[in-house]
Design an enzyme around this catalytic site. Structure first.
Site, PDB file in Angstrom:
ATOM      1  N   PRO A 106       0.839  -1.212   0.000  1.00 11.01           N
ATOM      2  CA  PRO A 106       0.000   0.000   0.000  1.00 11.01           C
ATOM      3  C   PRO A 106       0.874   1.261   0.000  1.00 11.01           C
ATOM      4  O   PRO A 106       1.923   1.271   0.655  1.00 11.01           O
ATOM      5  CB  PRO A 106      -0.779  -0.100   1.319  1.00 11.01           C
ATOM      6  CG  PRO A 106      -0.734  -1.535   1.708  1.00 11.01           C
ATOM      7  CD  PRO A 106       0.553  -2.085   1.159  1.00 11.01           C
ATOM      8  N   ALA A 109       1.520   4.548   3.324  1.00 12.14           N
ATOM      9  CA  ALA A 109       0.956   3.897   4.509  1.00 12.14           C
ATOM     10  C   ALA A 109       2.048   3.533   5.514  1.00 12.14           C
ATOM     11  O   ALA A 109       1.790   2.848   6.492  1.00 12.14           O
ATOM     12  CB  ALA A 109       0.178   2.658   4.099  1.00 12.14           C
ATOM     13  N   GLY A 110       3.300   3.945   5.248  1.00 11.49           N
ATOM     14  CA  GLY A 110       4.393   3.637   6.175  1.00 11.49           C
ATOM     15  C   GLY A 110       4.973   2.254   5.978  1.00 11.49           C
ATOM     16  O   GLY A 110       5.693   1.750   6.837  1.00 11.49           O
ATOM     17  N   LEU A 111       4.667   1.623   4.835  1.00  8.96           N
ATOM     18  CA  LEU A 111       5.161   0.269   4.610  1.00  8.96           C
ATOM     19  C   LEU A 111       6.308   0.225   3.595  1.00  8.96           C
ATOM     20  O   LEU A 111       6.618  -0.824   3.039  1.00  8.96           O
ATOM     21  CB  LEU A 111       4.013  -0.659   4.178  1.00  8.96           C
ATOM     22  CG  LEU A 111       2.892  -0.816   5.219  1.00  8.96           C
ATOM     23  CD1 LEU A 111       1.815  -1.758   4.706  1.00  8.96           C
ATOM     24  CD2 LEU A 111       3.423  -1.324   6.566  1.00  8.96           C
ATOM     25  N   GLY A 112       6.931   1.361   3.364  1.00  9.76           N
ATOM     26  CA  GLY A 112       8.171   1.384   2.579  1.00  9.76           C
ATOM     27  C   GLY A 112       7.967   1.188   1.093  1.00  9.76           C
ATOM     28  O   GLY A 112       8.877   0.725   0.392  1.00  9.76           O
ATOM     29  N   SER A 114       7.767   3.396  -1.371  1.00  7.39           N
ATOM     30  CA  SER A 114       8.618   4.190  -2.279  1.00  7.39           C
ATOM     31  C   SER A 114      10.048   3.649  -2.296  1.00  7.39           C
ATOM     32  O   SER A 114      10.670   3.580  -3.354  1.00  7.39           O
ATOM     33  CB  SER A 114       8.574   5.677  -1.926  1.00  7.39           C
ATOM     34  OG  SER A 114       9.290   5.929  -0.746  1.00  7.39           O
ATOM     35  N   ALA A 115      10.557   3.200  -1.144  1.00  6.20           N
ATOM     36  CA  ALA A 115      11.924   2.649  -1.129  1.00  6.20           C
ATOM     37  C   ALA A 115      11.983   1.354  -1.923  1.00  6.20           C
ATOM     38  O   ALA A 115      12.925   1.125  -2.695  1.00  6.20           O
ATOM     39  CB  ALA A 115      12.384   2.406   0.303  1.00  6.20           C
ATOM     40  N   ASP A 157      14.794   2.426   5.125  1.00  9.53           N
ATOM     41  CA  ASP A 157      13.873   1.795   4.168  1.00  9.53           C
ATOM     42  C   ASP A 157      14.615   1.171   2.986  1.00  9.53           C
ATOM     43  O   ASP A 157      14.317   0.042   2.598  1.00  9.53           O
ATOM     44  CB  ASP A 157      12.848   2.827   3.656  1.00  9.53           C
ATOM     45  CG  ASP A 157      11.779   3.142   4.694  1.00  9.53           C
ATOM     46  OD1 ASP A 157      12.028   2.888   5.890  1.00  9.53           O
ATOM     47  OD2 ASP A 157      10.714   3.653   4.314  1.00  9.53           O
TER      48      ASP A 157
HETATM   49  O1  PMV Z   1       7.500   6.917   6.728  1.00 13.26           O
HETATM   50  P1  PMV Z   1       7.201   5.943   7.825  1.00 13.26           P
HETATM   51  O2  PMV Z   1       5.752   5.859   8.139  1.00 13.26           O
HETATM   52  O3  PMV Z   1       7.841   4.602   7.633  1.00 13.26           O
HETATM   53  O4  PMV Z   1       7.816   6.555   9.186  1.00 13.26           O
HETATM   54  C1  PMV Z   1       9.170   6.741   9.327  1.00 13.26           C
HETATM   55  C2  PMV Z   1       9.580   6.683  10.752  1.00 13.26           C
HETATM   56  C3  PMV Z   1       9.805   8.017  11.438  1.00 13.26           C
HETATM   57  O5  PMV Z   1      10.563   7.721  12.591  1.00 13.26           O
HETATM   58  C4  PMV Z   1       8.476   8.619  11.855  1.00 13.26           C
HETATM   59  C5  PMV Z   1      10.541   9.032  10.574  1.00 13.26           C
HETATM   60  C6  PMV Z   1      11.986   8.695  10.291  1.00 13.26           C
HETATM   61  O6  PMV Z   1      12.541   9.326   9.360  1.00 13.26           O
HETATM   62  O7  PMV Z   1      12.601   7.884  10.992  1.00 13.26           O
END
Ligand code: PMV
Length: 327
Positions: A106, A109-112, A114-115, A157
């Site tokens: 997704p 959503a913080g699941l990487g 784009s990386a 990531d």
């Molecule tokens: O982008 P996300 O949802 O994987 O969050 C990254 C984690 C944070 O600690 C919030 C930001 C960071 O750069 O470490």
């Protein structure tokens, strides 16, 4: 000739936000992957097929020409464009490219996602141009793409997506790959609300500026939870991992990054018998993660679904980036 490369997404088990100041963050690669197919062209155009996401277009120099979807979609492609171009510069080989993007991860959503897309783009482009890139070269070139989107990301990531497995990251110390084998019974719940990591990191910083001692105390506690979390993971102590996730969620709520929808999913998972649950990633939307008894994965998943989240039973992926020639 065409080449396919895939790379995994990630989930943060412990330490988001605290890692901006110190950490550590404990991160796993998950068994959801982004896939890039790359083909050489005999002109200089770089064309992206992202039809899964509803758009397609190409770059002639720096100018984006949409084929399907709006013009602003071109901005979303900058990281991949830079990743592909940096790879060609690095190899001193240049070509037009057709890149097809498909992903099970997704987005926003913080699941990487784009990386994983950047890592797979570099690997596919490198293989297509006979680059024999090492894993570390793939990781470093993908970071160049990531910088376009995230400013100066920690590098977690692109590392986890390149190498897979489990890693710990501490600001000022760096990345340590953790020797851990086998799975963990985890369920991710996507709140389906998109959010911006940058904005949430800024929000915590503001709170810290206004209340330095209090917030530093919370950040230090998060670091302590992460360190204990890593020990509990190594010992495969699920109830302890659960306790620490619950504490971590409370700390993240205290710095203002949870939202009602995440809290609802966290409580739904706990109510269905999970050992513990917390938001994962920047918060403000995105996902939560729960650890459960393996017998309860389905029940926890159903509870998340009933609370209008999108459940994913995930496992750790030990397969980092993978590349293969298609013909
Ligand atoms: O982008 P996300 O949802 O994987 O969050 C990254 C984690 C944070 O600690 C919030 C930001 C960071 O750069 O470490």
């Amino acid at each position: 000739m065409s080449v396919e490369a895939t790379a995994p997404g990630k989930a943060i088990l412990f330490g988001e936000h605290s890692v901006v100041y110190r950490g550590p963050a404990i991160v796993i690669a998950i068994d959801r992957r982004a896939k890039i197919t790359a083909k050489e062209r005999d002109d200089e155009i770089i064309r992206f097929d992202c039809l899964d996401l509803g758009f397609e277009g190409y770059f002639e120099g720096d100018e984006y020409h949409p084929v399907a979807g709006e013009e602003w979609r071109g901005n979303r492609l900058q990281a991949m464009l830079v990743a592909a171009r940096k790879t060609m510069e690095h190899l001193d080989k240049h070509s037009g490219l057709d890149l097809t993007v498909r992903s099970e991860i997704p987005i926003a959503a913080g699941l990487g996602s784009s990386a994983a897309i950047c890592v797979a783009t570099v690997a596919a482009t490198g293989e297509l141009l006979d680059g024999n890139l090492s894993l570390q070269e793939i990781c470093d070139l993908a970071y160049e793409g990531e910088k376009v989107v995230h400013g100066t990301p920690s590098g977690v990531d692109n590392n986890i997506s390149t190498y897979g497995g489990v890693l710990s990251y501490e600001t000022g110390v760096g990345i340590e790959r953790i020797d851990f084998q086998g799975g963990l019974p985890l369920v991710i719940g996507n709140s389906r609300r998109k959010r911006s990591t940058r904005r949430l990191v800024a929000r915590v910083r503001l709170l810290r500026d206004r209340n330095p001692e209090l917030v530093d105390g919370l950040i230090d506690s998060m670091g302590e939870v992460s360190r204990k979390g890593l020990e509990a993971i190594k010992a495969r102590d699920y109830p302890m991992i659960g306790d620490l996730m619950n504490i971590n969620h409370g700390l993240l709520s205290s710095v203002g990054v949870s939202i009602a929808r995440l809290d609802i999913l966290v409580h739904a998972a706990r109510g269905a018998g999970a050992y513990g649950a917390k938001l994962t990633g920047a918060g403000g939307g995105g996902c939560m993660i729960a650890i459960t008894d393996p017998d309860k994965l389905k029940e926890v998943s159903r509870a998340i679904s009933h609370s209008r989240g999108e459940p994913h039973i995930v496992n750790i992926s030990y397969e980092g980036v993978e590349t293969r020639r298609l013909d």
